[in-house]
Structures are given as structure tokens and as C-alpha cells.
Write an enzyme that holds these catalytic residues in place. Structure first.
Site, mmCIF file in Angstrom:
data_model
loop_
_atom_site.group_PDB
_atom_site.id
_atom_site.type_symbol
_atom_site.label_atom_id
_atom_site.label_comp_id
_atom_site.label_asym_id
_atom_site.label_seq_id
_atom_site.Cartn_x
_atom_site.Cartn_y
_atom_site.Cartn_z
ATOM 1 N N ASP A 37 -7.818 -2.229 -6.500
ATOM 2 C CA ASP A 37 -8.312 -2.811 -4.850
ATOM 3 C C ASP A 37 -8.440 -4.140 -5.129
ATOM 4 O O ASP A 37 -9.053 -4.606 -6.244
ATOM 5 C CB ASP A 37 -9.180 -1.752 -4.196
ATOM 6 C CG ASP A 37 -9.443 -2.309 -2.736
ATOM 7 O OD1 ASP A 37 -8.708 -1.799 -2.025
ATOM 8 O OD2 ASP A 37 -10.036 -3.137 -2.450
ATOM 9 N N ARG A 89 0.743 -1.126 -0.077
ATOM 10 C CA ARG A 89 0.107 0.072 -0.153
ATOM 11 C C ARG A 89 0.859 1.339 0.092
ATOM 12 O O ARG A 89 0.491 2.198 0.732
ATOM 13 C CB ARG A 89 -0.993 -0.014 1.355
ATOM 14 C CG ARG A 89 -1.790 -1.217 1.273
ATOM 15 C CD ARG A 89 -3.225 -0.842 0.949
ATOM 16 N NE ARG A 89 -4.119 -1.517 1.685
ATOM 17 C CZ ARG A 89 -5.264 -1.317 2.437
ATOM 18 N NH1 ARG A 89 -5.782 0.142 2.110
ATOM 19 N NH2 ARG A 89 -6.222 -2.079 3.090
ATOM 20 N N TYR A 137 -15.319 -10.692 2.484
ATOM 21 C CA TYR A 137 -15.936 -9.534 2.133
ATOM 22 C C TYR A 137 -17.465 -9.795 1.341
ATOM 23 O O TYR A 137 -18.157 -9.197 1.545
ATOM 24 C CB TYR A 137 -14.929 -8.531 1.235
ATOM 25 C CG TYR A 137 -13.785 -8.028 1.901
ATOM 26 C CD1 TYR A 137 -14.156 -6.973 2.890
ATOM 27 C CD2 TYR A 137 -12.593 -8.207 1.813
ATOM 28 C CE1 TYR A 137 -13.199 -6.233 3.418
ATOM 29 C CE2 TYR A 137 -11.536 -7.966 2.555
ATOM 30 C CZ TYR A 137 -11.782 -6.801 3.421
ATOM 31 O OH TYR A 137 -10.827 -6.199 3.957
ATOM 32 N N ARG A 141 -7.097 11.680 -5.015
ATOM 33 C CA ARG A 141 -8.452 11.266 -4.519
ATOM 34 C C ARG A 141 -9.328 12.298 -4.663
ATOM 35 O O ARG A 141 -10.363 12.111 -4.888
ATOM 36 C CB ARG A 141 -8.015 10.487 -3.265
ATOM 37 C CG ARG A 141 -9.458 9.691 -2.713
ATOM 38 C CD ARG A 141 -8.838 9.174 -1.579
ATOM 39 N NE ARG A 141 -9.992 8.187 -0.794
ATOM 40 C CZ ARG A 141 -10.923 9.034 -0.049
ATOM 41 N NH1 ARG A 141 -10.698 10.180 0.191
ATOM 42 N NH2 ARG A 141 -11.773 8.089 0.581
ATOM 43 N N ARG A 158 -2.830 7.082 1.785
ATOM 44 C CA ARG A 158 -3.702 8.250 2.421
ATOM 45 C C ARG A 158 -2.426 8.792 3.203
ATOM 46 O O ARG A 158 -2.681 9.900 3.316
ATOM 47 C CB ARG A 158 -4.980 7.899 3.284
ATOM 48 C CG ARG A 158 -6.032 7.646 2.472
ATOM 49 C CD ARG A 158 -7.190 7.140 3.343
ATOM 50 N NE ARG A 158 -6.855 5.899 3.646
ATOM 51 C CZ ARG A 158 -7.653 5.217 4.491
ATOM 52 N NH1 ARG A 158 -8.864 5.758 4.960
ATOM 53 N NH2 ARG A 158 -7.586 3.993 4.816
HETATM 54 O O1 1CP Z 1 0.144 0.986 -3.237
HETATM 55 C C1 1CP Z 1 -0.583 0.094 -2.970
HETATM 56 O O2 1CP Z 1 -0.199 -0.923 -2.656
HETATM 57 C C2 1CP Z 1 -2.147 0.434 -3.435
HETATM 58 C C3 1CP Z 1 -2.872 -0.586 -4.141
HETATM 59 C C4 1CP Z 1 -3.825 -1.197 -3.085
HETATM 60 C C5 1CP Z 1 -3.689 -2.672 -2.591
HETATM 61 C C6 1CP Z 1 -2.739 -3.657 -3.013
HETATM 62 C C7 1CP Z 1 -4.967 -0.850 -2.467
HETATM 63 C C8 1CP Z 1 -5.653 0.479 -2.594
HETATM 64 N N1 1CP Z 1 -5.608 -1.675 -1.791
HETATM 65 C C9 1CP Z 1 -4.871 -2.833 -1.808
HETATM 66 C C10 1CP Z 1 -5.219 -4.045 -1.333
HETATM 67 C C11 1CP Z 1 -6.235 -4.074 -0.230
HETATM 68 N N2 1CP Z 1 -7.499 -3.827 -0.387
HETATM 69 C C12 1CP Z 1 -6.199 -5.362 0.863
HETATM 70 C C13 1CP Z 1 -5.117 -6.297 0.877
HETATM 71 C C14 1CP Z 1 -3.950 -5.729 1.337
HETATM 72 C C15 1CP Z 1 -4.043 -5.403 3.012
HETATM 73 O O3 1CP Z 1 -4.509 -6.180 3.815
HETATM 74 O O4 1CP Z 1 -3.520 -4.091 3.231
HETATM 75 C C16 1CP Z 1 -7.359 -5.201 1.328
HETATM 76 C C17 1CP Z 1 -7.820 -6.257 2.569
HETATM 77 C C18 1CP Z 1 -8.116 -4.186 0.721
HETATM 78 C C19 1CP Z 1 -9.688 -3.899 1.071
HETATM 79 C C20 1CP Z 1 -9.657 -2.481 1.498
HETATM 80 N N3 1CP Z 1 -9.721 -1.483 0.561
HETATM 81 C C21 1CP Z 1 -9.780 -1.903 2.701
HETATM 82 C C22 1CP Z 1 -9.480 -2.568 3.972
HETATM 83 C C23 1CP Z 1 -10.816 -2.768 4.532
HETATM 84 C C24 1CP Z 1 -10.988 -3.475 5.920
HETATM 85 O O5 1CP Z 1 -11.332 -4.792 6.024
HETATM 86 O O6 1CP Z 1 -10.447 -2.999 7.023
HETATM 87 C C25 1CP Z 1 -9.640 -0.815 2.273
HETATM 88 C C26 1CP Z 1 -9.641 0.600 3.614
HETATM 89 C C27 1CP Z 1 -9.623 -0.268 1.099
HETATM 90 C C28 1CP Z 1 -9.820 0.814 0.189
HETATM 91 C C29 1CP Z 1 -8.360 1.314 -0.351
HETATM 92 N N4 1CP Z 1 -7.667 0.599 -1.292
HETATM 93 C C30 1CP Z 1 -6.513 1.230 -1.508
HETATM 94 C C31 1CP Z 1 -6.342 2.383 -0.964
HETATM 95 C C32 1CP Z 1 -5.265 3.534 -1.128
HETATM 96 C C33 1CP Z 1 -7.508 2.727 -0.125
HETATM 97 C C34 1CP Z 1 -7.758 3.651 1.009
HETATM 98 C C35 1CP Z 1 -8.982 4.308 0.215
HETATM 99 C C36 1CP Z 1 -9.080 5.822 0.470
HETATM 100 O O7 1CP Z 1 -8.367 6.506 -0.511
HETATM 101 O O8 1CP Z 1 -9.910 6.311 1.236
#
Ligand code: 1CP
Length: 355
Positions: free
Chosen positions: A77, A27, A153, A40, A31
Site C-alpha cells: 500500500d 488494484r 494522508y 485477508r 476485495r
Molecule cells: O492489486 C493492487 O493494485 C493492490 C495493491 C494496492 C495499491 C496499488 C493497494 C492494496 N493499495 C494500492 C494503492 C493505494 N492505496 C492508493 C493509490 C491508488 C488508488 O487511488 O486506488 C491509495 C490512495 C491507497 C490508500 C488506501 N489504502 C485506501 C484509500 C483510502 C481513501 O483515501 O479513500 C484504502 C482503502 C487502502 C487499503 C487497501 N490497500 C490495498 C487494498 C486491497 C486495500 C483494501 C484493504 C482491505 O482489504 O480492506
């Protein structure tokens, strides 16, 4: 396609010697970076950002402009896949993901089918465009959620601490969960193969929730399906092996099984002692990890000394990719990230030279 100027990551994943330990951060686009927050805001929402290949390229490159990282990861994502299955993804402000149509009963499971890759064309566009924009600077990592983590999910319909709806299905109607996992494994394999064809040079499977299973459950509902994905992947592109990384958060008890699953590298979370991991799995696979992401909440000098501790625990042997033990959080200090990346570069060179 431009030749790769920095293939340190690919060599480390092949357990070949490198001059320093390659580093990227799960990630890494996100943010904690003010420039990410600005993009964003311009996109209007996270889902709009994810669906714009141009903006995906922009945010994927942001961490590389700041830090000398050894890889880029496609900005997308894991929940793009359930969304493409028609489950209706949205992100409520400050609440995390939500699926409008969770898959909770026999009828919903019966309706579930493999998504058409055209519904994921925006992800593949992001891969192609990011690869082009990188122009060979560093390799591009593609990714997907593991079949089990996606099922968490899809059944729960939202983020959760314990995923009670999933667990109820697992114990009362395992047949339904197996059916979902079958579909997910096929969908994930299709998506990863399409990402490889579009230019991804490494792929990673994120099994963020595999660690919530029992030992028997992990083998039956998570690893068995990750294995199916690995068995279906095209492992070579542009004359080079496309290495596969498996990360299971909370998977420390099952490293041997993970190492035998058909992946090239195992991602370690921060609870695992790297020396112990290496002793247990030998040289079968490369290891990735495993700085506690919370170390990035501390001032740069503190984060730097934790990075050094991680490098020392892995030692100078080939086959280590430095990363966090889980994704970087929104409160990480960008200056502490800079200190960690710098320490990995400089200190890992030093310990290799001293060998
Ligand atoms: O640089 C990078 O790695 C960004 C690409 C990326 C990846 C690899 C994003 C963007 N999400 C993910 C994977 C992801 N998404 C996972 C597996 C990795 C991990 O556990 O960290 C999971 C569980 C998600 C699901 C998800 N998407 C969550 C978690 C929810 C939970 O169950 O707690 C969230 C908050 C997101 C949104 C998201 N995806 C990515 C970002 C930068 C964000 C934040 C969104 C925002 O800008 O508000």
C-alpha cells in the site's frame, strides 16, 4: 532470473507494436475477489496481510489465476511509507486508513525524516518473492504514492474528501508543506529504486489526490516533486529499460505537463477522451487507461461493450496499455472483469489485424 515469457506490457510502454493491447487493472488484487477476502481474513487485518510477504505473493497472484492479465502488481500500500516514517498506520474496519501521528505543525515537520529502508524490508521481500513466484510469466510492477498524495494522508491523518487540513497548510504555511514534500520525494525515490533492485520491472507513481489542486498548485506541490522522483530513478535493470508510469486522478487538464515530467507513460482517468489525450501529447509517452471502474458494476455484456468503446477510442496505434481510469472497487463483479479482459485480448487483436 527466468526470462520473460510475456513482455507485451514492456513493449507497449516503449511504444513498440504489439499483437494485442496489454491489460492489467489498478488494484487488481483486492476485495472484489472472494479469494482475497479469505486470505485477508486469515491474515487477521489488512496491515497484517501487507506485512506478510508470503501472503502478499498469494494475493498478488490471485487475479492472474483468474484472468489472462499482462502484468502483476506488488501487493502493498502507498501508506507503507508514512508508516515507516513512524506515523503509525492502522485501518479501522470499513473506514479506511488512519495515521496516529499526523504531521500538522512546525514541530512535527521538523521531526520528519527519511525512513530507513529496513523499515520497508517487508515490501522489498514481497517484491523479491512475487518476482520469483511469477517465474517470468508476466512483468512485475512496483509502485509508490506520489509525494503530494502521501502528504495528503500525512497531514490529514486519514482519508478525506477535501483534505481541508492539507489545504490550510498549503495556503498558510507552504514552507511546511514543501519540507514534507522534499522528504517524501527522497523517500519515494529510495523505495522505488529498492523495488527495482529487488526485481520490479515497471514502476508506477499513484497521484490519487493531485487532482484536488489548482493548476498552479498541481505544478508547485505535486508535479514538481514527482519530477524529482523520476530524476532520481535507476531506469535500467537486467539490461532493459524500467518504464515509469505517472497516474494523476483528475489530472486531465495537465496531460501535456505530465507527459514532459520524465515518465514513460501517463495514466488517464475515465473523464479523459483518449483521442483528445493523444492529440494533445502526441507520441511522446505511452498512455494507460481508462475504463470507468463503475462499468464493472454492470453485467458482463455491458462492461464488455464499454471496454470495446475504450479500445476504439485509443485506436490500433502502438503505446496503449488498457487499464481502468482508477482502482477497481470492492463491488466490481468478477465476471464483468473477466468479460473486459477477454474483450481487450480479442478485440484489440482484431483491430490490429484489420489495419
Ligand atoms: O492489486 C493492487 O493494485 C493492490 C495493491 C494496492 C495499491 C496499488 C493497494 C492494496 N493499495 C494500492 C494503492 C493505494 N492505496 C492508493 C493509490 C491508488 C488508488 O487511488 O486506488 C491509495 C490512495 C491507497 C490508500 C488506501 N489504502 C485506501 C484509500 C483510502 C481513501 O483515501 O479513500 C484504502 C482503502 C487502502 C487499503 C487497501 N490497500 C490495498 C487494498 C486491497 C486495500 C483494501 C484493504 C482491505 O482489504 O480492506
Amino acid at each position: 532470473m527466468s526470462p520473460l515469457e510475456n513482455d507485451t506490457l514492456l513493449r507497449a510502454l516503449a511504444r513498440e507494436p504489439t499483437e494485442y493491447t496489454p491489460v492489467w487493472l489498478m488494484r487488481q488484487a483486492g476485495r472484489y475477489l472472494p479469494e482475497y477476502r479469505r486470505t485477508r481474513a486469515r491474515a487477521g487485518s489488512f496491515t497484517a496481510l501487507m506485512r506478510s510477504p508470503e501472503l502478499c505473493v498469494e494475493v498478488a497472484l490471485q487475479p492472474l489465476e483468474r484472468y489472462p492479465l499482462d502484468a502483476a502488481i506488488v501487493f502493498s500500500d502507498i501508506l507503507a511509507v508514512p508508516d515507516a516514517m513512524g506515523l503509525g498506520l492502522s485501518f479501522a474496519e470499513g473506514e479506511g486508513p488512519r495515521l496516529a501521528h499526523p504531521v500538522r505543525d512546525e514541530q512535527a515537520v521538523a521531526r520528519l525524516s527519511l525512513p530507513d529502508l529496513s523499515a520497508l524490508e517487508y515490501v522489498l521481500q514481497a517484491v523479491r518473492k512475487t518476482r520469483r513466484a511469477l517465474a517470468g510469466r508476466v512483468p512485475l510492477i512496483g509502485f509508490a504514492g506520489s509525494p503530494y498524495t502521501l502528504a495528503c494522508y500525512m497531514v490529514e491523518g486519514a482519508a478525506s474528501d477535501e483534505f481541508p487540513t492539507v489545504k490550510r497548510m498549503l495556503y498558510s504555511r507552504p514552507d511546511l508543506l514543501h519540507r514534507i514534500l522534499e522528504v517524501n520525494a527522497a523517500a519515494v525515490a529510495d523505495l522505488l529504486n529498492a523495488q527495482i533492485e529487488a526485481g520490479a520491472q515497471v514502476v508506477m507513481l499513484f497521484d490519487t489526490w493531485g487532482g484536488n489542486l489548482s493548476a498552479h498548485g498541481y505544478e508547485t506541490f505535486s508535479l514538481a516533486y514527482s519530477r524529482k522522483v523520476f530524476a532520481s530513478l535507476v531506469r535500467e535493470a537486467e539490461g532493459r529499460r524500467v518504464p515509469v508510469i505517472l497516474f494523476t486522478r483528475g489530472g486531465g487538464s495537465w496531460l501535456e505537463a505530465m507527459a514532459e515530467s520524465g515518465c514513460d507513460a501517463v495514466g488517464l482517468d475515465w473523464t479523459v477522451d483518449p483521442r483528445d489525450a493523444r492529440r494533445r501529447i502526441g507520441a511522446r509517452v505511452a498512455l494507460q487507461g481508462n475504463l470507468d471502474p463503475a462499468a464493472l458494476l454492470a453485467p458482463p455484456e455491458c462492461a464488455r461493450s464499454e471496454a470495446r468503446r475504450v479500445l476504439e477510442a485509443f485506436g490500433p496505434a502502438a503505446g496503449h496499455v488498457f487499464n481502468l481510469g482508477h482502482g477497481i472497487g470492492p463491488k466490481a463483479d468478477p465476471d464483468s472483469v473477466a468479460a473486459v479482459v477477454d474483450e481487450v485480448r480479442t478485440y484489440s487483436r482484431k483491430i490490429r489485424a484489420a489495419r
